[in-house]
Design a protein around this motif. Structure first.
Motif, PDB file in Angstrom:
ATOM      1  N   SER A 174       0.827  -1.206   0.000  1.00  0.00           N
ATOM      2  CA  SER A 174       0.000   0.000   0.000  1.00  0.00           C
ATOM      3  C   SER A 174       0.859   1.253   0.000  1.00  0.00           C
ATOM      4  O   SER A 174       0.571   2.228  -0.723  1.00  0.00           O
ATOM      5  CB  SER A 174      -0.927  -0.005   1.225  1.00  0.00           C
ATOM      6  N   SER A 178       0.956   4.314  -2.780  1.00  0.00           N
ATOM      7  CA  SER A 178       0.720   5.708  -2.376  1.00  0.00           C
ATOM      8  C   SER A 178       1.879   6.592  -2.827  1.00  0.00           C
ATOM      9  O   SER A 178       1.678   7.726  -3.286  1.00  0.00           O
ATOM     10  CB  SER A 178       0.543   5.794  -0.860  1.00  0.00           C
ATOM     11  N   ARG A 224      -3.190  -1.003  -4.839  1.00  0.00           N
ATOM     12  CA  ARG A 224      -3.440  -0.518  -3.483  1.00  0.00           C
ATOM     13  C   ARG A 224      -4.804  -0.985  -2.996  1.00  0.00           C
ATOM     14  O   ARG A 224      -4.977  -1.267  -1.797  1.00  0.00           O
ATOM     15  CB  ARG A 224      -3.347   1.010  -3.422  1.00  0.00           C
ATOM     16  N   LYS A 228      -5.376  -2.917   0.437  1.00  0.00           N
ATOM     17  CA  LYS A 228      -6.331  -2.436   1.438  1.00  0.00           C
ATOM     18  C   LYS A 228      -7.363  -3.513   1.772  1.00  0.00           C
ATOM     19  O   LYS A 228      -7.767  -3.660   2.938  1.00  0.00           O
ATOM     20  CB  LYS A 228      -7.039  -1.183   0.904  1.00  0.00           C
ATOM     21  N   LEU A 233      -9.396  -3.054   5.171  1.00  0.00           N
ATOM     22  CA  LEU A 233      -9.882  -1.690   4.965  1.00  0.00           C
ATOM     23  C   LEU A 233     -10.767  -1.673   3.717  1.00  0.00           C
ATOM     24  O   LEU A 233     -10.385  -1.168   2.659  1.00  0.00           O
ATOM     25  CB  LEU A 233      -8.701  -0.730   4.830  1.00  0.00           C
ATOM     26  N   SER A 235     -13.569  -0.115   2.894  1.00  0.00           N
ATOM     27  CA  SER A 235     -14.025   1.167   2.349  1.00  0.00           C
ATOM     28  C   SER A 235     -12.934   1.814   1.501  1.00  0.00           C
ATOM     29  O   SER A 235     -13.207   2.348   0.407  1.00  0.00           O
ATOM     30  CB  SER A 235     -14.431   2.109   3.482  1.00  0.00           C
ATOM     31  N   ASP A 236     -11.694   1.779   1.998  1.00  0.00           N
ATOM     32  CA  ASP A 236     -10.576   2.328   1.229  1.00  0.00           C
ATOM     33  C   ASP A 236     -10.352   1.527  -0.054  1.00  0.00           C
ATOM     34  O   ASP A 236     -10.029   2.097  -1.106  1.00  0.00           O
ATOM     35  CB  ASP A 236      -9.307   2.312   2.072  1.00  0.00           C
ATOM     36  N   GLU A 239     -12.829   2.624  -2.675  1.00  0.00           N
ATOM     37  CA  GLU A 239     -12.491   3.912  -3.271  1.00  0.00           C
ATOM     38  C   GLU A 239     -11.357   3.782  -4.288  1.00  0.00           C
ATOM     39  O   GLU A 239     -11.398   4.395  -5.353  1.00  0.00           O
ATOM     40  CB  GLU A 239     -12.108   4.907  -2.173  1.00  0.00           C
ATOM     41  N   ASP A 240     -10.364   2.974  -3.944  1.00  0.00           N
ATOM     42  CA  ASP A 240      -9.249   2.796  -4.883  1.00  0.00           C
ATOM     43  C   ASP A 240      -9.676   2.028  -6.125  1.00  0.00           C
ATOM     44  O   ASP A 240      -9.259   2.351  -7.248  1.00  0.00           O
ATOM     45  CB  ASP A 240      -8.088   2.073  -4.186  1.00  0.00           C
TER      46      ASP A 240
END
Length: 270
Positions: A174, A178, A224, A228, A233, A235-236, A239-240
């Motif tokens: 991750s 980023s 990523r 996640k 994670l 929710s993250d 989004e990705d």
């Protein structure tokens, strides 16, 4: 030709010889002198080493020669004579990537990740020297050169992320993604304890990472999202995956659909 016969008396020919000689002198005096002397000056203008082809034996400073005195090649940019050697930096990073790919194909994911990280670090170190190069009279480095370096940096980091995913190092994966997306607060070289470096150069690197190619950016979001998801994670990860799908990555779209179905309790549909 005059044939003298001893039996005959030689007739007077002096007037004829005199007039012929005078005529020759008059004609010669009317010829342009440049036509006689020009060949001499042309020959004298040729250097001792042979005919000049416009290339001097010792190039002057800023002559535009493709190679420097030490045999290395200058920056890709041809608009200035900066010592910022983009070609050498890209070659070094590419060499590390080749080693990383070989280790990856052998299943040595940790070794591969290390090679990819070294490749990215070689680019980061180049950005760290920007202020010294540009402030030392080397001239501004072209934005196109910096973008090429940023693209290489992101490529190395995204390859490193894949190796971390395969070795179940999801947090590291991750972080690599980023960083490739320009979202990291600190540069790679500083993370490894190699000094603070040039803050301005690191800012330029992050700016370049914001302009990396769309397929590369989408791949960073996708990997990523996978990391996640494995970290819990969700929710993250959604989004990705959504961001990658928005950029046209088919795998991100498929992952986004799966995650949305899971959130809906497996009822099917988005």
């Amino acid at each position: 030709m005059i044939i003298v016969n001893r039996r005959l008396r030689l007739r007077p020919i002096l007037p004829f010889v005199f007039y012929c000689t005078l005529y020759t002198i008059v004609i010669a005096s009317r010829l342009p002198t440049a036509s006689c002397t020009a060949p001499f000056f042309v020959v004298r203008s040729i250097p001792r080493g042979g005919v000049s082809d416009g290339v001097s034996d010792k190039p002057s400073e800023g002559s535009g020669d493709d190679s420097s005195s030490d045999g290395t090649f200058p920056s890709v940019s041809s608009s200035n004579s900066t010592p910022f050697n983009v070609t050498a930096v890209l070659a070094a990073a590419s060499s590390h990537r080749s080693l990383g790919k070989a280790s990856h194909d052998e299943g040595s994911y940790e070794d591969a990740a290390s090679h990819f990280r070294r490749g990215a670090n070689s680019v980061s170190e180049a950005f760290s020297s920007l202020s010294e190069v540009e402030g030392g009279g080397g001239g501004a480095v072209e934005d196109s050169d910096l973008d090429s370096l940023a693209e290489e940096y992101a490529t190395c980091r995204i390859h490193e992320a894949l190796c971390h995913l395969k070795s179940s190092s999801y947090e590291s994966a991750s972080e690599c993604c980023s960083d490739a997306l320009g979202e990291s607060s600190s540069p790679l070289a500083a993370d490894e304890g190699e000094g603070e470096g040039d803050a301005g150069g690191h800012t330029r690197l992050r700016e370049g990472l914001a302009r990396i190619s769309t397929p590369l950016r989408a791949r960073a979001f996708y990997r990523r999202a996978k990391a996640k998801k494995e970290m819990g994670l969700d929710s993250d990860a959604v989004e990705d995956a959504k961001a990658g799908g928005f950029l046209g990555d088919q795998r991100s779209l498929e992952m986004y659909g799966r995650l949305m179905r899971e959130q809906a309790g497996g009822g099917g549909g988005l």
